[in-house]
Design a protein around this motif. Structure first.
Motif, short mmCIF file in Angstrom:
data_model
loop_
_atom_site.label_atom_id
_atom_site.label_comp_id
_atom_site.label_asym_id
_atom_site.label_seq_id
_atom_site.Cartn_x
_atom_site.Cartn_y
_atom_site.Cartn_z
N GLN A 109 -80.47 1.39 35.96
CA GLN A 109 -80.97 3.05 35.68
C GLN A 109 -80.60 3.99 36.50
O GLN A 109 -79.42 5.14 35.73
N VAL A 110 -81.19 3.81 37.33
CA VAL A 110 -80.90 4.60 38.25
C VAL A 110 -79.48 5.20 38.93
O VAL A 110 -78.89 6.24 38.69
N GLU A 111 -78.69 4.09 38.65
CA GLU A 111 -76.78 4.15 39.16
C GLU A 111 -75.80 4.95 37.83
O GLU A 111 -75.33 5.11 37.93
N LEU A 112 -76.96 4.90 36.83
CA LEU A 112 -76.04 4.85 35.27
C LEU A 112 -76.35 7.01 35.84
O LEU A 112 -75.58 7.24 34.82
N ALA A 113 -77.57 6.65 36.01
CA ALA A 113 -78.03 8.20 35.82
C ALA A 113 -77.27 9.05 37.34
O ALA A 113 -77.07 10.08 37.03
N ALA A 114 -77.11 8.48 37.90
CA ALA A 114 -75.79 8.84 38.83
C ALA A 114 -74.48 8.92 38.61
O ALA A 114 -73.88 10.15 38.77
N GLU A 115 -74.13 8.03 37.86
CA GLU A 115 -73.09 8.39 37.05
C GLU A 115 -73.39 9.53 36.07
O GLU A 115 -71.51 10.36 36.15
N ALA A 116 -74.03 9.78 35.74
CA ALA A 116 -74.23 10.96 34.59
C ALA A 116 -74.04 11.68 35.16
O ALA A 116 -73.60 13.04 34.67
N CYS A 117 -75.15 12.24 36.66
CA CYS A 117 -74.67 13.30 37.35
C CYS A 117 -74.01 13.74 37.35
O CYS A 117 -73.62 15.22 38.00
N ALA A 118 -73.15 12.61 38.92
CA ALA A 118 -72.06 13.22 39.08
C ALA A 118 -71.00 13.18 37.74
O ALA A 118 -69.82 14.00 38.31
N ALA A 119 -71.15 13.06 37.04
CA ALA A 119 -69.66 14.09 36.00
C ALA A 119 -70.33 14.95 35.49
O ALA A 119 -69.35 15.89 35.00
N ILE A 120 -71.01 15.68 35.46
CA ILE A 120 -71.56 16.48 35.23
C ILE A 120 -71.24 18.15 36.61
O ILE A 120 -70.76 18.79 36.19
N PHE A 121 -71.04 17.35 37.38
CA PHE A 121 -70.88 18.14 38.97
C PHE A 121 -69.29 17.78 38.70
O PHE A 121 -69.34 19.05 39.01
N ARG A 122 -68.47 16.84 38.78
CA ARG A 122 -67.53 17.24 38.00
C ARG A 122 -66.54 18.45 36.91
O ARG A 122 -65.91 18.63 36.62
#
Length: 337
Positions: A109-122
């Protein structure tokens, strides 16, 4: 046409699809239910999303934003065409992030959260490569909006002995008074992201895009009452994925985020209270299936955990931590009923 019956809207979209895409769908499905503005069009093995909003200006704003961002990132839908008040865009995937996150253990879940946040930053970084900062509206820029945002903490009084005198309304309002310098998608709840067939997280629904600080997008996710990740783990995710090219000092950014998450958690609690009065408590299954407001006592408790943690991360909001803790106890009593 956006206010017509489902059959009327579907027929209208089919006609527009023929004009715009040159083909007619052999099936139409409704990811969020028939009352929502978007429909999934099936063309054999291929799919596309057609969006018909009540406010056609929102549709055109969304198309404009997606077309500007498209050349610079792959974390959003592609515009396939616009025909009057209908936007056709690529399908980001049938599995919403809000559902997928529940299928995993904490580590994943934390890895998926990191992917979601990284996408927002991108997405934010992509916007900085465009002229969107010169074209989009500034969100939450007037005094009344800020006063209402900060003043909403009064809603916590119902669960405690009042707002502590140490909470400085004026100082918090000044902290929230931010110039519109950064692109915002807005409404980054987990239900507005999907997992594609390629396994990537992509965000959709850009009709409220504008400009503000930037941290607000992450607050929508962190204080999404259905988001199951503990607030301290989300704090770590934000540190790990932070974009140092955004033009902010990370400590100042995270302090602002903490204050905004605290206030946004109150906004979501107020929404839950309002919906309970109208509809009563809902099942978790219904909430997730239809991307509905998290009108369930367990979701309200999650908001209180998030609010208490993030309130404690800034000296401006630290006095509110005990209010959230008291509210959490009240919702636990309701859940245990």
């Amino acid at each position: 046409m956006a206010d017509g019956s489902f059959d009327q809207r579907a027929a209208y979209i089919v006609a527009k699809a023929q004009e715009t895409l040159g083909k007619v769908p052999d099936q139409i499905t409704t990811p969020g239910g028939k009352s929502r503005s978007s429909m999934r069009l099936h063309f054999g093995e291929e799919t596309a999303i057609a969006t018909l909003r009540e406010n056609f200006r929102r549709t055109h704003l969304e198309a404009y934003v997606l077309e500007k961002l498209g050349p610079h990132c792959d974390d959003i839908p592609r515009v396939l065409g616009v025909n009057d008040d209908v936007l056709f865009q690529s399908d980001t995937g049938e599995t919403r992030l809000s559902r997928e996150i529940l299928e995993h253990e904490v580590g994943d879940q934390v890895e998926l959260a990191a992917e979601a946040c990284a996408a927002i930053f991108r997405i934010h970084a992509a916007a900085r490569q465009t002229d969107l900062a010169e074209m989009l509206p500034h969100l939450g820029s007037n005094r009344d909006w800020i006063i209402n945002l900060v003043g909403s903490v009064e809603a916590l009084q119902a669960y405690s002995m009042g707002i502590p005198k140490e909470f400085d309304f004026v100082a918090v309002a000044e902290r929230m008074d931010q110039p519109g310098r950064q692109f915002l998608k807005w409404d980054c709840r987990a239900g507005n992201a999907a997992i594609g067939n390629d396994g990537f997280v992509r965000w959709f629904d850009f009709e409220y895009a504008g400009l503000r600080h930037g941290g607000e997008d992450f607050a929508w996710l962190i204080a999404d009452e259905t988001w199951p990740i503990a607030p301290d783990k989300m704090a770590d995710v934000m540190i790990d994925t932070f974009d140092h090219g955004a033009g902010y000092d990370i400590a100042d950014y995270l302090d602002y985020l903490s204050v905004y998450v605290t206030l946004h958690a109150v906004q979501r609690l107020k929404l839950i209270q309002k919906e309970v009065k109208k509809r009563g408590w809902l099942s978790k299954t219904r909430v997730i299936k239809y991307d509905d407001a998290g009108v369930h006592p367990d979701y309200a408790r999650q908001l209180c955990r998030v609010g208490a943690y993030y309130a404690g991360q800034s000296k401006l909001t630290a006095p509110l931590a005990r209010n959230f803790e008291a509210a959490g106890r009240a919702f636990r009593a309701i859940a245990e009923g």
